[in-house]
Design a protein around this motif. Structure first.
Motif, PDB file in Angstrom:
ATOM      1  N   ASP A   9       0.741  -1.604   0.414  1.00 42.55           N
ATOM      2  CA  ASP A   9      -0.462   0.265  -0.362  1.00 42.55           C
ATOM      3  C   ASP A   9       0.907   0.970   0.235  1.00 42.55           C
ATOM      4  OD1 ASP A   9      -2.721   0.963   2.001  1.00 42.55           O
ATOM      5  OD2 ASP A   9      -1.227   1.762   0.830  1.00 42.55           O
ATOM      6  N   GLU A  36      -0.166   9.838   3.674  1.00 47.46           N
ATOM      7  CA  GLU A  36      -1.002  10.013   2.863  1.00 47.46           C
ATOM      8  C   GLU A  36      -2.420   9.541   4.004  1.00 47.46           C
ATOM      9  OE1 GLU A  36      -2.389   7.134   2.222  1.00 47.46           O
ATOM     10  OE2 GLU A  36      -3.918   7.653   0.979  1.00 47.46           O
ATOM     11  N   GLU A  37      -1.968   8.014   4.534  1.00 50.56           N
ATOM     12  CA  GLU A  37      -3.023   7.889   5.416  1.00 50.56           C
ATOM     13  C   GLU A  37      -3.954   8.206   6.791  1.00 50.56           C
ATOM     14  OE1 GLU A  37      -3.630   4.578   4.707  1.00 50.56           O
ATOM     15  OE2 GLU A  37      -1.692   3.745   3.467  1.00 50.56           O
ATOM     16  N   GLN A  76      -6.451  -2.990  -2.891  1.00 49.93           N
ATOM     17  CA  GLN A  76      -6.841  -2.898  -1.574  1.00 49.93           C
ATOM     18  C   GLN A  76      -8.541  -4.443  -1.836  1.00 49.93           C
ATOM     19  OE1 GLN A  76      -5.715   1.100  -0.566  1.00 49.93           O
ATOM     20  NE2 GLN A  76      -5.078  -0.092   1.165  1.00 49.93           N
ATOM     21  N   ILE A 135     -14.385  10.317   1.664  1.00 47.59           N
ATOM     22  CA  ILE A 135     -14.750   9.842   3.335  1.00 47.59           C
ATOM     23  C   ILE A 135     -14.841  10.815   3.913  1.00 47.59           C
ATOM     24  CG2 ILE A 135     -13.003   9.379   4.191  1.00 47.59           C
ATOM     25  CD1 ILE A 135     -10.931   8.429   1.711  1.00 47.59           C
ATOM     26  N   TRP A 139     -14.097  11.212   8.683  1.00 42.77           N
ATOM     27  CA  TRP A 139     -13.980  10.632   9.203  1.00 42.77           C
ATOM     28  C   TRP A 139     -13.927  12.247  10.189  1.00 42.77           C
ATOM     29  CZ3 TRP A 139      -7.656   9.676   8.409  1.00 42.77           C
ATOM     30  CH2 TRP A 139      -7.693   8.691   7.880  1.00 42.77           C
ATOM     31  N   ARG A 199     -17.651   6.336   4.395  1.00 42.14           N
ATOM     32  CA  ARG A 199     -17.357   6.647   2.430  1.00 42.14           C
ATOM     33  C   ARG A 199     -18.658   6.159   1.958  1.00 42.14           C
ATOM     34  NH1 ARG A 199     -11.404   4.516   2.430  1.00 42.14           N
ATOM     35  NH2 ARG A 199     -11.241   4.576   4.456  1.00 42.14           N
ATOM     36  N   ALA A 242     -10.865   2.665  -1.857  1.00 43.33           N
ATOM     37  CA  ALA A 242      -9.948   3.051  -1.191  1.00 43.33           C
ATOM     38  C   ALA A 242      -9.691   4.810  -1.216  1.00 43.33           C
ATOM     39  CB  ALA A 242      -8.841   1.989  -0.798  1.00 43.33           C
ATOM     40  N   GLY A 243      -9.004   5.525  -0.470  1.00 42.13           N
ATOM     41  CA  GLY A 243      -9.174   7.046  -0.852  1.00 42.13           C
ATOM     42  C   GLY A 243      -6.936   6.623  -1.202  1.00 42.13           C
ATOM     43  N   HIS A 293      -4.788  -3.363   4.293  1.00 45.31           N
ATOM     44  CA  HIS A 293      -4.011  -2.907   5.964  1.00 45.31           C
ATOM     45  C   HIS A 293      -4.268  -3.834   6.811  1.00 45.31           C
ATOM     46  CE1 HIS A 293      -6.112   1.691   4.968  1.00 45.31           C
ATOM     47  NE2 HIS A 293      -5.164   0.888   3.516  1.00 45.31           N
TER      48      HIS A 293
END
Ligand code: HGY
Ligand code: MN
Ligand code: MN
Length: 412
Positions: free
Chosen positions: A94, A128-129, A193, A213, A215, A287, A355-356, A381
Protein backbone atom coordinates in the motif's frame (compact mmCIF):
# COMPACT_ATOMS: atom_id res chain seq x y z
CA UNK A 1 3.09 -0.53 -28.08
CA UNK A 2 6.65 -1.83 -27.70
CA UNK A 3 6.50 -4.81 -25.30
CA UNK A 4 10.31 -5.12 -25.57
CA UNK A 5 10.39 -1.95 -23.47
CA UNK A 6 9.78 -3.30 -19.96
CA UNK A 7 10.78 -2.81 -16.33
CA UNK A 8 13.14 -5.04 -14.32
CA UNK A 9 10.76 -7.00 -12.05
CA UNK A 10 13.52 -8.49 -9.88
CA UNK A 11 14.94 -5.07 -9.09
CA UNK A 12 11.46 -3.71 -8.25
CA UNK A 13 10.65 -6.64 -5.98
CA UNK A 14 14.06 -6.44 -4.31
CA UNK A 15 13.45 -2.77 -3.49
CA UNK A 16 9.98 -3.56 -2.10
CA UNK A 17 11.60 -6.15 0.18
CA UNK A 18 14.32 -3.73 1.31
CA UNK A 19 11.82 -0.98 2.07
CA UNK A 20 9.55 -3.38 3.98
CA UNK A 21 12.28 -3.91 6.60
CA UNK A 22 11.63 -0.41 7.96
CA UNK A 23 8.76 -0.63 10.42
CA UNK A 24 8.69 -4.43 10.22
CA UNK A 25 6.89 -5.90 13.28
CA UNK A 26 8.14 -9.08 14.99
CA UNK A 27 4.65 -10.61 14.74
CA UNK A 28 4.43 -9.73 11.03
CA UNK A 29 3.21 -6.66 9.22
CA UNK A 30 4.68 -3.19 8.99
CA UNK A 31 4.11 0.02 10.96
CA UNK A 32 5.69 3.00 9.20
CA UNK A 33 3.42 5.74 10.55
CA UNK A 34 4.01 9.18 9.07
CA UNK A 35 7.11 11.03 10.32
CA UNK A 36 8.19 8.28 12.72
CA UNK A 37 11.76 6.97 12.76
CA UNK A 38 10.63 4.05 10.61
CA UNK A 39 9.18 6.50 8.06
CA UNK A 40 12.47 8.44 8.15
CA UNK A 41 14.43 5.27 7.43
CA UNK A 42 12.18 4.41 4.50
CA UNK A 43 12.46 7.95 3.18
CA UNK A 44 16.25 7.93 3.50
CA UNK A 45 16.49 4.66 1.57
CA UNK A 46 14.21 6.01 -1.18
CA UNK A 47 16.24 9.25 -1.44
CA UNK A 48 19.47 7.22 -1.70
CA UNK A 49 18.00 5.33 -4.67
CA UNK A 50 16.96 8.63 -6.30
CA UNK A 51 20.45 10.03 -5.86
CA UNK A 52 21.99 6.83 -7.32
CA UNK A 53 20.09 7.76 -10.50
CA UNK A 54 21.47 11.31 -10.36
CA UNK A 55 17.93 12.67 -10.27
CA UNK A 56 17.20 16.24 -9.20
CA UNK A 57 15.75 15.62 -5.71
CA UNK A 58 13.71 18.24 -3.83
CA UNK A 59 12.08 18.10 -0.37
CA UNK A 60 9.15 20.46 -0.09
CA UNK A 61 7.77 22.35 2.90
CA UNK A 62 5.64 19.43 4.15
CA UNK A 63 8.26 16.75 3.48
CA UNK A 64 7.02 15.55 0.08
CA UNK A 65 9.99 13.94 -1.70
CA UNK A 66 10.14 14.99 -5.37
CA UNK A 67 12.49 13.83 -8.13
CA UNK A 68 12.68 15.26 -11.64
CA UNK A 69 13.95 13.54 -14.79
CA UNK A 70 14.38 16.05 -17.64
CA UNK A 71 12.55 15.70 -20.94
CA UNK A 72 13.54 16.83 -24.42
CA UNK A 73 11.33 19.84 -23.82
CA UNK A 74 10.67 21.75 -20.61
CA UNK A 75 6.87 21.59 -20.48
CA UNK A 76 4.94 20.54 -17.37
CA UNK A 77 6.02 17.08 -16.19
CA UNK A 78 4.06 13.86 -16.10
CA UNK A 79 4.06 13.07 -12.37
CA UNK A 80 4.08 9.54 -10.91
CA UNK A 81 3.69 8.89 -7.23
CA UNK A 82 2.08 7.54 -4.12
CA UNK A 83 3.14 7.36 -0.45
CA UNK A 84 5.66 5.60 1.84
CA UNK A 85 3.79 5.92 5.14
CA UNK A 86 1.57 3.05 6.26
CA UNK A 87 -1.23 2.34 8.71
CA UNK A 88 -0.40 0.30 11.83
CA UNK A 89 0.20 -3.45 11.10
CA UNK A 90 0.08 -2.83 7.37
CA UNK A 91 1.23 -4.83 4.38
CA UNK A 92 4.27 -4.12 2.19
CA UNK A 93 2.54 -2.71 -0.91
CA UNK A 94 0.00 0.00 0.00
CA UNK A 95 1.73 3.16 -1.24
CA UNK A 96 5.19 1.63 -1.56
CA UNK A 97 4.24 -0.07 -4.84
CA UNK A 98 3.37 3.21 -6.56
CA UNK A 99 6.50 4.99 -5.36
CA UNK A 100 8.95 2.19 -6.17
CA UNK A 101 7.30 1.30 -9.49
CA UNK A 102 7.67 4.98 -10.39
CA UNK A 103 11.36 4.77 -9.48
CA UNK A 104 11.65 1.63 -11.63
CA UNK A 105 10.06 3.48 -14.57
CA UNK A 106 12.57 6.33 -14.27
CA UNK A 107 15.50 3.91 -14.10
CA UNK A 108 14.20 1.93 -17.08
CA UNK A 109 13.88 5.11 -19.17
CA UNK A 110 17.47 6.01 -18.25
CA UNK A 111 18.84 2.55 -19.05
CA UNK A 112 17.07 2.42 -22.42
CA UNK A 113 18.19 5.97 -23.13
CA UNK A 114 14.60 7.03 -23.73
CA UNK A 115 14.13 10.80 -23.52
CA UNK A 116 10.45 11.68 -23.45
CA UNK A 117 9.25 15.05 -24.70
CA UNK A 118 7.87 16.00 -21.29
CA UNK A 119 9.92 15.69 -18.10
CA UNK A 120 8.86 12.82 -15.86
CA UNK A 121 8.68 13.46 -12.12
CA UNK A 122 8.17 11.19 -9.13
CA UNK A 123 6.71 12.03 -5.72
CA UNK A 124 6.39 10.30 -2.35
CA UNK A 125 3.64 12.22 -0.56
CA UNK A 126 3.77 12.84 3.18
CA UNK A 127 1.12 11.30 5.45
CA UNK A 128 -1.30 9.87 2.92
CA UNK A 129 -2.82 7.52 5.49
CA UNK A 130 -3.75 9.90 8.26
CA UNK A 131 -3.16 7.04 10.71
CA UNK A 132 -1.08 9.20 13.07
CA UNK A 133 -1.91 12.74 11.97
CA UNK A 134 -5.58 12.56 11.01
CA UNK A 135 -5.44 15.01 8.13
CA UNK A 136 -4.93 12.29 5.57
CA UNK A 137 -3.57 12.94 2.06
CA UNK A 138 -1.73 15.79 3.78
CA UNK A 139 1.19 15.92 1.36
CA UNK A 140 -0.93 15.96 -1.78
CA UNK A 141 -3.30 18.57 -0.34
CA UNK A 142 -0.36 20.87 0.45
CA UNK A 143 1.26 20.05 -2.93
CA UNK A 144 -1.92 21.21 -4.68
CA UNK A 145 -2.24 24.29 -2.50
CA UNK A 146 -5.45 23.03 -0.86
CA UNK A 147 -3.90 22.84 2.62
CA UNK A 148 -1.85 25.85 3.75
CA UNK A 149 1.61 24.73 4.80
CA UNK A 150 1.29 26.44 8.18
CA UNK A 151 -1.94 24.52 8.86
CA UNK A 152 -0.21 21.25 7.96
CA UNK A 153 2.65 22.04 10.32
CA UNK A 154 0.17 22.63 13.17
CA UNK A 155 -1.65 19.29 12.83
CA UNK A 156 -0.96 17.17 15.94
CA UNK A 157 -1.10 13.43 16.59
CA UNK A 158 -3.02 11.78 19.44
CA UNK A 159 -0.14 12.60 21.82
CA UNK A 160 -0.12 16.28 20.79
CA UNK A 161 3.08 16.07 18.72
CA UNK A 162 3.13 18.62 15.83
CA UNK A 163 3.78 17.76 12.18
CA UNK A 164 6.15 20.74 11.82
CA UNK A 165 8.29 19.57 14.74
CA UNK A 166 8.40 15.98 13.46
CA UNK A 167 9.39 17.12 9.95
CA UNK A 168 12.35 18.95 11.48
CA UNK A 169 13.20 16.08 13.81
CA UNK A 170 13.48 13.56 10.95
CA UNK A 171 15.22 15.99 8.61
CA UNK A 172 12.42 16.41 6.05
CA UNK A 173 11.37 19.99 6.64
CA UNK A 174 12.25 21.10 3.14
CA UNK A 175 12.23 24.52 1.53
CA UNK A 176 10.95 23.62 -1.92
CA UNK A 177 7.69 25.61 -2.01
CA UNK A 178 4.39 23.72 -2.14
CA UNK A 179 2.05 24.58 -4.98
CA UNK A 180 4.90 25.27 -7.43
CA UNK A 181 4.42 22.26 -9.70
CA UNK A 182 1.29 21.74 -11.82
CA UNK A 183 1.81 18.44 -13.62
CA UNK A 184 0.52 17.80 -17.13
CA UNK A 185 -0.89 14.56 -15.68
CA UNK A 186 -0.65 12.46 -12.53
CA UNK A 187 -0.51 8.65 -12.50
CA UNK A 188 -0.61 6.39 -9.45
CA UNK A 189 -0.06 2.63 -9.49
CA UNK A 190 -1.67 1.02 -6.43
CA UNK A 191 -2.98 -2.30 -5.18
CA UNK A 192 -6.78 -2.42 -5.37
CA UNK A 193 -7.11 -3.17 -1.66
CA UNK A 194 -10.47 -4.78 -2.44
CA UNK A 195 -11.76 -8.05 -3.97
CA UNK A 196 -12.96 -7.11 -7.47
CA UNK A 197 -9.92 -7.79 -9.68
CA UNK A 198 -8.95 -10.86 -7.67
CA UNK A 199 -12.43 -12.40 -7.88
CA UNK A 200 -12.83 -11.58 -11.57
CA UNK A 201 -9.24 -12.71 -12.36
CA UNK A 202 -8.55 -9.43 -14.13
CA UNK A 203 -4.98 -8.13 -13.99
CA UNK A 204 -5.36 -4.35 -14.40
CA UNK A 205 -7.94 -1.90 -13.03
CA UNK A 206 -8.30 1.42 -14.88
CA UNK A 207 -9.73 3.57 -12.11
CA UNK A 208 -12.48 5.99 -13.19
CA UNK A 209 -13.48 7.40 -9.82
CA UNK A 210 -12.36 7.44 -6.17
CA UNK A 211 -14.65 7.34 -3.17
CA UNK A 212 -15.50 10.27 -0.93
CA UNK A 213 -14.44 9.98 2.73
CA UNK A 214 -15.67 11.64 5.93
CA UNK A 215 -13.80 11.17 9.22
CA UNK A 216 -15.02 12.34 12.62
CA UNK A 217 -14.14 11.83 16.29
CA UNK A 218 -17.21 11.31 18.52
CA UNK A 219 -16.89 12.04 22.24
CA UNK A 220 -19.55 10.66 24.60
CA UNK A 221 -19.59 11.94 28.18
CA UNK A 222 -21.67 10.19 30.83
CA UNK A 223 -20.78 9.50 34.45
CA UNK A 224 -18.17 7.10 35.80
CA UNK A 225 -19.77 5.05 38.55
CA UNK A 226 -19.53 1.78 40.44
CA UNK A 227 -20.09 -1.30 38.25
CA UNK A 228 -21.74 -3.19 41.07
CA UNK A 229 -23.82 -0.80 43.09
CA UNK A 230 -25.18 1.53 40.40
CA UNK A 231 -28.75 0.55 39.40
CA UNK A 232 -29.44 0.36 35.66
CA UNK A 233 -31.82 3.32 35.67
CA UNK A 234 -29.19 5.49 37.40
CA UNK A 235 -26.46 4.86 34.86
CA UNK A 236 -25.06 7.37 32.36
CA UNK A 237 -23.02 4.73 30.58
CA UNK A 238 -20.73 6.19 27.88
CA UNK A 239 -19.56 2.70 27.00
CA UNK A 240 -23.07 1.45 26.22
CA UNK A 241 -23.76 4.57 24.15
CA UNK A 242 -20.55 4.00 22.14
CA UNK A 243 -21.58 0.41 21.47
CA UNK A 244 -24.93 1.65 20.15
CA UNK A 245 -23.15 4.08 17.80
CA UNK A 246 -21.03 1.26 16.38
CA UNK A 247 -24.15 -0.88 15.84
CA UNK A 248 -25.86 2.08 14.15
CA UNK A 249 -22.92 2.50 11.74
CA UNK A 250 -23.58 -1.01 10.44
CA UNK A 251 -27.29 -0.21 9.96
CA UNK A 252 -26.36 3.04 8.16
CA UNK A 253 -24.12 1.09 5.78
CA UNK A 254 -26.88 -1.44 5.15
CA UNK A 255 -29.63 0.97 4.23
CA UNK A 256 -27.72 3.56 2.17
CA UNK A 257 -26.60 2.47 -1.34
CA UNK A 258 -22.90 1.48 -1.61
CA UNK A 259 -22.22 2.95 1.81
CA UNK A 260 -19.33 2.03 4.11
CA UNK A 261 -19.19 2.97 7.79
CA UNK A 262 -16.44 1.94 10.21
CA UNK A 263 -15.36 2.60 13.78
CA UNK A 264 -11.60 2.03 13.80
CA UNK A 265 -10.61 3.51 17.17
CA UNK A 266 -12.41 3.30 20.52
CA UNK A 267 -11.23 4.30 23.98
CA UNK A 268 -12.97 4.41 27.35
CA UNK A 269 -12.06 6.30 30.46
CA UNK A 270 -11.26 5.58 33.18
CA UNK A 271 -10.91 2.23 31.36
CA UNK A 272 -11.15 0.02 34.45
CA UNK A 273 -12.96 -3.31 34.69
CA UNK A 274 -15.22 -2.33 37.60
CA UNK A 275 -16.08 1.25 36.59
CA UNK A 276 -18.91 2.30 34.26
CA UNK A 277 -17.15 4.30 31.49
CA UNK A 278 -17.57 8.01 32.13
CA UNK A 279 -16.27 8.88 28.70
CA UNK A 280 -15.90 7.14 25.33
CA UNK A 281 -14.09 8.48 22.27
CA UNK A 282 -14.56 6.72 18.94
CA UNK A 283 -13.65 7.49 15.34
CA UNK A 284 -16.07 7.20 12.42
CA UNK A 285 -15.00 6.58 8.80
CA UNK A 286 -17.89 7.09 6.32
CA UNK A 287 -17.42 6.49 2.58
CA UNK A 288 -19.49 6.77 -0.57
CA UNK A 289 -18.78 7.28 -4.25
CA UNK A 290 -21.73 9.73 -4.43
CA UNK A 291 -21.27 12.94 -2.46
CA UNK A 292 -25.02 13.39 -1.95
CA UNK A 293 -25.26 9.96 -0.30
CA UNK A 294 -22.17 10.64 1.81
CA UNK A 295 -23.82 13.87 3.01
CA UNK A 296 -26.99 11.92 3.81
CA UNK A 297 -24.96 9.46 5.87
CA UNK A 298 -23.34 12.32 7.79
CA UNK A 299 -26.75 13.91 8.39
CA UNK A 300 -28.37 10.69 9.55
CA UNK A 301 -25.49 9.95 11.91
CA UNK A 302 -25.78 13.45 13.39
CA UNK A 303 -29.50 12.92 13.99
CA UNK A 304 -28.84 9.54 15.59
CA UNK A 305 -26.20 11.00 17.93
CA UNK A 306 -28.62 13.74 19.07
CA UNK A 307 -31.33 11.17 19.83
CA UNK A 308 -28.81 8.91 21.60
CA UNK A 309 -27.70 11.75 23.90
CA UNK A 310 -31.32 12.24 24.91
CA UNK A 311 -32.10 8.56 25.33
CA UNK A 312 -28.96 7.62 27.28
CA UNK A 313 -28.71 10.87 29.25
CA UNK A 314 -25.17 11.52 27.99
CA UNK A 315 -23.51 14.38 26.14
CA UNK A 316 -22.35 13.64 22.60
CA UNK A 317 -20.06 15.89 20.57
CA UNK A 318 -18.50 15.24 17.19
CA UNK A 319 -15.46 16.81 15.54
CA UNK A 320 -14.89 16.53 11.77
CA UNK A 321 -11.31 15.30 11.31
CA UNK A 322 -11.27 15.29 7.53
CA UNK A 323 -13.57 15.23 4.55
CA UNK A 324 -12.83 14.68 0.89
CA UNK A 325 -15.47 14.47 -1.84
CA UNK A 326 -15.47 11.70 -4.43
CA UNK A 327 -13.18 12.41 -7.40
CA UNK A 328 -13.46 11.45 -11.04
CA UNK A 329 -10.34 10.50 -13.00
CA UNK A 330 -9.64 12.06 -16.38
CA UNK A 331 -11.30 9.98 -19.14
CA UNK A 332 -8.45 10.51 -21.60
CA UNK A 333 -5.82 9.38 -19.07
CA UNK A 334 -7.99 6.40 -18.12
CA UNK A 335 -8.07 5.51 -21.82
CA UNK A 336 -4.26 5.70 -21.95
CA UNK A 337 -4.13 3.20 -19.08
CA UNK A 338 -6.51 0.84 -20.87
CA UNK A 339 -4.59 1.19 -24.14
CA UNK A 340 -1.30 0.40 -22.41
CA UNK A 341 -2.80 -2.62 -20.62
CA UNK A 342 -4.43 -4.05 -23.73
CA UNK A 343 -1.32 -3.32 -25.80
CA UNK A 344 0.59 -5.54 -23.37
CA UNK A 345 -2.00 -8.28 -23.76
CA UNK A 346 -3.31 -7.82 -20.20
CA UNK A 347 -6.92 -8.10 -19.07
CA UNK A 348 -8.27 -4.76 -17.89
CA UNK A 349 -11.52 -3.33 -16.54
CA UNK A 350 -12.68 0.09 -15.46
CA UNK A 351 -13.59 0.46 -11.81
CA UNK A 352 -14.18 2.71 -8.83
CA UNK A 353 -11.81 2.86 -5.85
CA UNK A 354 -13.32 2.22 -2.41
CA UNK A 355 -10.02 3.28 -0.88
CA UNK A 356 -8.89 6.88 -0.70
CA UNK A 357 -5.72 7.98 -2.47
CA UNK A 358 -3.56 11.03 -3.12
CA UNK A 359 -4.84 10.73 -6.70
CA UNK A 360 -8.26 12.00 -5.61
CA UNK A 361 -6.61 15.22 -4.50
CA UNK A 362 -4.37 15.43 -7.57
CA UNK A 363 -7.51 15.07 -9.72
CA UNK A 364 -8.49 18.55 -8.51
CA UNK A 365 -5.42 20.03 -10.13
CA UNK A 366 -4.47 18.00 -13.22
CA UNK A 367 -5.65 15.10 -15.44
CA UNK A 368 -5.27 12.06 -13.20
CA UNK A 369 -5.77 8.31 -13.31
CA UNK A 370 -4.84 5.24 -11.25
CA UNK A 371 -3.71 1.78 -12.23
CA UNK A 372 -4.80 -1.05 -9.93
CA UNK A 373 -3.47 -4.59 -9.61
CA UNK A 374 -5.26 -7.38 -7.71
CA UNK A 375 -5.00 -7.78 -3.93
CA UNK A 376 -5.08 -11.48 -2.99
CA UNK A 377 -8.46 -12.20 -1.30
CA UNK A 378 -9.09 -8.45 -1.45
CA UNK A 379 -7.09 -7.91 1.75
CA UNK A 380 -5.20 -4.70 2.63
CA UNK A 381 -4.36 -2.60 5.70
CA UNK A 382 -3.29 -5.96 7.09
CA UNK A 383 -0.10 -8.09 7.30
CA UNK A 384 -1.93 -10.51 4.98
CA UNK A 385 -1.80 -7.94 2.15
CA UNK A 386 -0.27 -9.69 -0.89
CA UNK A 387 -0.09 -9.31 -4.67
CA UNK A 388 1.55 -11.80 -7.03
CA UNK A 389 4.96 -10.80 -8.47
CA UNK A 390 3.59 -11.21 -12.02
CA UNK A 391 0.79 -8.73 -11.24
CA UNK A 392 3.29 -6.30 -9.72
CA UNK A 393 5.37 -6.60 -12.90
CA UNK A 394 2.29 -6.13 -15.10
CA UNK A 395 1.19 -3.03 -13.19
CA UNK A 396 4.64 -1.46 -13.41
CA UNK A 397 4.81 -2.14 -17.16
CA UNK A 398 1.40 -0.53 -17.65
CA UNK A 399 2.68 2.47 -15.68
CA UNK A 400 5.78 2.60 -17.92
CA UNK A 401 3.82 2.46 -21.17
CA UNK A 402 1.17 4.90 -19.99
CA UNK A 403 3.96 7.34 -19.12
CA UNK A 404 5.52 6.85 -22.57
CA UNK A 405 2.17 7.71 -24.15
CA UNK A 406 1.45 10.71 -21.93
CA UNK A 407 4.96 12.13 -21.83
CA UNK A 408 5.36 11.98 -25.59
CA UNK A 409 2.43 14.08 -26.58
CA UNK A 410 -0.53 12.29 -24.99
CA UNK A 411 -1.46 15.16 -22.73
CA UNK A 412 -3.12 17.91 -24.67
O1 HGY B 1 -8.06 5.15 3.98
C1 HGY B 1 -7.79 4.85 2.82
O2 HGY B 1 -8.66 4.46 2.06
C2 HGY B 1 -6.38 4.93 2.30
O3 HGY B 1 -5.76 3.69 2.49
N1 HGY B 1 -5.63 5.97 2.93
MN1 MN C 1 -2.47 3.89 -0.25
MN1 MN D 1 -3.82 2.82 2.88
Amino acid sequence: MQPEIHIDPQRLNQRLVELAQFGALPEGGISRLALTDADKSGRDLFVSWLRDLSLDVRIDQVGNILAFQPGRGDAQPVLLGSHLDTVRAAGPLDGALGVLAGLEVLQTLQELDIHTLRPVALVAFTNEEGARFTTDMMGSRAFCGELPVEDAWDVTDFEGVRVGDELRRIGYSGDFPCGQVTPAAYLELHIEQGPVLYQERVTIGAVEAITGISWQAVTITGAANHAGTTPLDARRDAGLAAAKVIQYLRELAQFLPDQRATCGRLSFSPDVINVIPGQAVLTVDLRNGEDAVLKKAEQQLAEYLAALAEGENVEVTSRILMRVSPSRCDPSVVTWVETAARGLGLTCRRMVSGAGHDAQIMAHTCPTAMIFIPSQNGISHSPAEYSRPKDIEAGANVLLHTVLGLADGGTG
